[in-house]
Design a protein around this motif. Structure first.
Motif, PDB file in Angstrom:
ATOM      1  N   THR A  64     -17.265  -4.986  14.079  1.00  0.00           N
ATOM      2  CA  THR A  64     -16.626  -6.270  14.357  1.00  0.00           C
ATOM      3  C   THR A  64     -17.282  -7.331  13.499  1.00  0.00           C
ATOM      4  O   THR A  64     -18.507  -7.421  13.442  1.00  0.00           O
ATOM      5  N   VAL A  65     -16.451  -8.119  12.824  1.00  0.00           N
ATOM      6  CA  VAL A  65     -16.947  -9.271  12.082  1.00  0.00           C
ATOM      7  C   VAL A  65     -16.225 -10.504  12.606  1.00  0.00           C
ATOM      8  O   VAL A  65     -15.027 -10.469  12.877  1.00  0.00           O
ATOM      9  N   GLN A  66     -16.982 -11.569  12.781  1.00  0.00           N
ATOM     10  CA  GLN A  66     -16.410 -12.820  13.277  1.00  0.00           C
ATOM     11  C   GLN A  66     -16.694 -13.895  12.236  1.00  0.00           C
ATOM     12  O   GLN A  66     -17.834 -14.067  11.821  1.00  0.00           O
ATOM     13  N   VAL A  67     -15.640 -14.607  11.827  1.00  0.00           N
ATOM     14  CA  VAL A  67     -15.755 -15.552  10.716  1.00  0.00           C
ATOM     15  C   VAL A  67     -15.156 -16.909  11.056  1.00  0.00           C
ATOM     16  O   VAL A  67     -14.378 -17.047  12.001  1.00  0.00           O
ATOM     17  N   ARG A  68     -15.541 -17.891  10.238  1.00  0.00           N
ATOM     18  CA  ARG A  68     -14.862 -19.186  10.203  1.00  0.00           C
ATOM     19  C   ARG A  68     -14.073 -19.197   8.906  1.00  0.00           C
ATOM     20  O   ARG A  68     -14.612 -18.956   7.833  1.00  0.00           O
ATOM     21  N   SER A  69     -12.790 -19.460   9.014  1.00  0.00           N
ATOM     22  CA  SER A  69     -11.879 -19.417   7.867  1.00  0.00           C
ATOM     23  C   SER A  69     -11.844 -20.763   7.148  1.00  0.00           C
ATOM     24  O   SER A  69     -12.054 -21.808   7.753  1.00  0.00           O
ATOM     25  N   ARG A  70     -11.563 -20.698   5.866  1.00  0.00           N
ATOM     26  CA  ARG A  70     -11.304 -21.930   5.122  1.00  0.00           C
ATOM     27  C   ARG A  70      -9.906 -22.421   5.487  1.00  0.00           C
ATOM     28  O   ARG A  70      -9.043 -21.654   5.894  1.00  0.00           O
ATOM     29  N   TRP A  71      -9.688 -23.703   5.327  1.00  0.00           N
ATOM     30  CA  TRP A  71      -8.404 -24.321   5.644  1.00  0.00           C
ATOM     31  C   TRP A  71      -7.315 -23.766   4.727  1.00  0.00           C
ATOM     32  O   TRP A  71      -7.524 -23.551   3.544  1.00  0.00           O
ATOM     33  N   GLY A  72      -6.129 -23.514   5.296  1.00  0.00           N
ATOM     34  CA  GLY A  72      -4.959 -23.143   4.512  1.00  0.00           C
ATOM     35  C   GLY A  72      -4.840 -21.664   4.186  1.00  0.00           C
ATOM     36  O   GLY A  72      -3.938 -21.269   3.473  1.00  0.00           O
ATOM     37  N   ILE A  73      -5.733 -20.843   4.696  1.00  0.00           N
ATOM     38  CA  ILE A  73      -5.676 -19.407   4.439  1.00  0.00           C
ATOM     39  C   ILE A  73      -4.946 -18.743   5.607  1.00  0.00           C
ATOM     40  O   ILE A  73      -5.373 -18.883   6.755  1.00  0.00           O
ATOM     41  N   PRO A  74      -3.856 -18.037   5.352  1.00  0.00           N
ATOM     42  CA  PRO A  74      -3.170 -17.346   6.446  1.00  0.00           C
ATOM     43  C   PRO A  74      -4.094 -16.312   7.102  1.00  0.00           C
ATOM     44  O   PRO A  74      -4.764 -15.535   6.418  1.00  0.00           O
ATOM     45  N   ALA A  75      -4.124 -16.319   8.421  1.00  0.00           N
ATOM     46  CA  ALA A  75      -5.035 -15.444   9.171  1.00  0.00           C
ATOM     47  C   ALA A  75      -4.802 -13.970   8.854  1.00  0.00           C
ATOM     48  O   ALA A  75      -5.762 -13.217   8.661  1.00  0.00           O
ATOM     49  N   ALA A  76      -3.562 -13.557   8.778  1.00  0.00           N
ATOM     50  CA  ALA A  76      -3.262 -12.145   8.505  1.00  0.00           C
ATOM     51  C   ALA A  76      -3.761 -11.735   7.122  1.00  0.00           C
ATOM     52  O   ALA A  76      -4.296 -10.630   6.944  1.00  0.00           O
ATOM     53  N   ASP A  77      -3.599 -12.621   6.141  1.00  0.00           N
ATOM     54  CA  ASP A  77      -4.073 -12.319   4.789  1.00  0.00           C
ATOM     55  C   ASP A  77      -5.592 -12.217   4.747  1.00  0.00           C
ATOM     56  O   ASP A  77      -6.147 -11.341   4.089  1.00  0.00           O
ATOM     57  N   LEU A  78      -6.270 -13.131   5.443  1.00  0.00           N
ATOM     58  CA  LEU A  78      -7.729 -13.110   5.471  1.00  0.00           C
ATOM     59  C   LEU A  78      -8.238 -11.835   6.139  1.00  0.00           C
ATOM     60  O   LEU A  78      -9.115 -11.157   5.615  1.00  0.00           O
ATOM     61  N   ALA A  79      -7.670 -11.494   7.282  1.00  0.00           N
ATOM     62  CA  ALA A  79      -8.093 -10.283   7.989  1.00  0.00           C
ATOM     63  C   ALA A  79      -7.860  -9.046   7.132  1.00  0.00           C
ATOM     64  O   ALA A  79      -8.732  -8.169   7.037  1.00  0.00           O
ATOM     65  N   ALA A  80      -6.725  -8.972   6.479  1.00  0.00           N
ATOM     66  CA  ALA A  80      -6.422  -7.814   5.633  1.00  0.00           C
ATOM     67  C   ALA A  80      -7.403  -7.706   4.474  1.00  0.00           C
ATOM     68  O   ALA A  80      -7.875  -6.607   4.153  1.00  0.00           O
ATOM     69  N   SER A  81      -7.730  -8.823   3.845  1.00  0.00           N
ATOM     70  CA  SER A  81      -8.664  -8.766   2.711  1.00  0.00           C
ATOM     71  C   SER A  81     -10.061  -8.357   3.163  1.00  0.00           C
ATOM     72  O   SER A  81     -10.748  -7.615   2.473  1.00  0.00           O
ATOM     73  N   ILE A  82     -10.482  -8.805   4.338  1.00  0.00           N
ATOM     74  CA  ILE A  82     -11.799  -8.408   4.860  1.00  0.00           C
ATOM     75  C   ILE A  82     -11.818  -6.912   5.153  1.00  0.00           C
ATOM     76  O   ILE A  82     -12.779  -6.214   4.812  1.00  0.00           O
TER      77      ILE A  82
END
Length: 126
Positions: A64-82
């Motif tokens: 499990t990784v827990q992050v703070r996202s940068r503004w304007g990044i779609p959540a699904a795209d960020l999760a997929a890239s991680i």
């Protein structure tokens, strides 16, 4: 398990076959990640002798990784890239990505108020 190097500093940090330092480094290098996040009470953390790795937990056959996202990044795209970035580091284990927070939007420059919109141009400024 943490191995100490010859000079006594922490070295490889492996929990259940996963190097949590490598996982943390890979996640923080993702373009949409502002930072790893430990949660409101610091509960998302891997404890190692003499230190901890915030935002990464290995257990129950999962990572499990827990992050703070940068503004304007779609959540699904960020999760997929991680998940893609961590695949070589986590093997067959499922990766859970928690987006705990999002950065504030970037500051916008103040725009000048046109004279035609000034409520009472005859009054002195306050």
């Amino acid at each position: 398990m943490t191995l100490l190097t010859e000079n006594g500093t922490p070295g490889l940090a492996v929990i259940d076959g996963v190097d949590v330092d490598a996982v943390a480094a890979a996640v923080t290098r993702c373009a949409g990640v502002a930072a790893l996040d430990g949660g409101p009470f610091g509960e998302v953390v891997s404890y190692l002798p003499g230190r901890r790795v915030t935002g990464v937990v290995v257990g129950d056959g999962r990572v499990t990784v827990q992050v703070r996202s940068r503004w304007g990044i779609p959540a699904a795209d960020l999760a997929a890239s991680i998940i893609v970035v961590l695949a070589p580091l986590t093997g067959h284990r499922p990766v859970d990505v928690v987006i705990a927070d999002i950065d504030d939007p970037p500051a916008t420059l103040p725009f000048p108020v046109p004279a035609c919109l000034d409520p009472d141009p005859g009054l002195p400024p306050v």
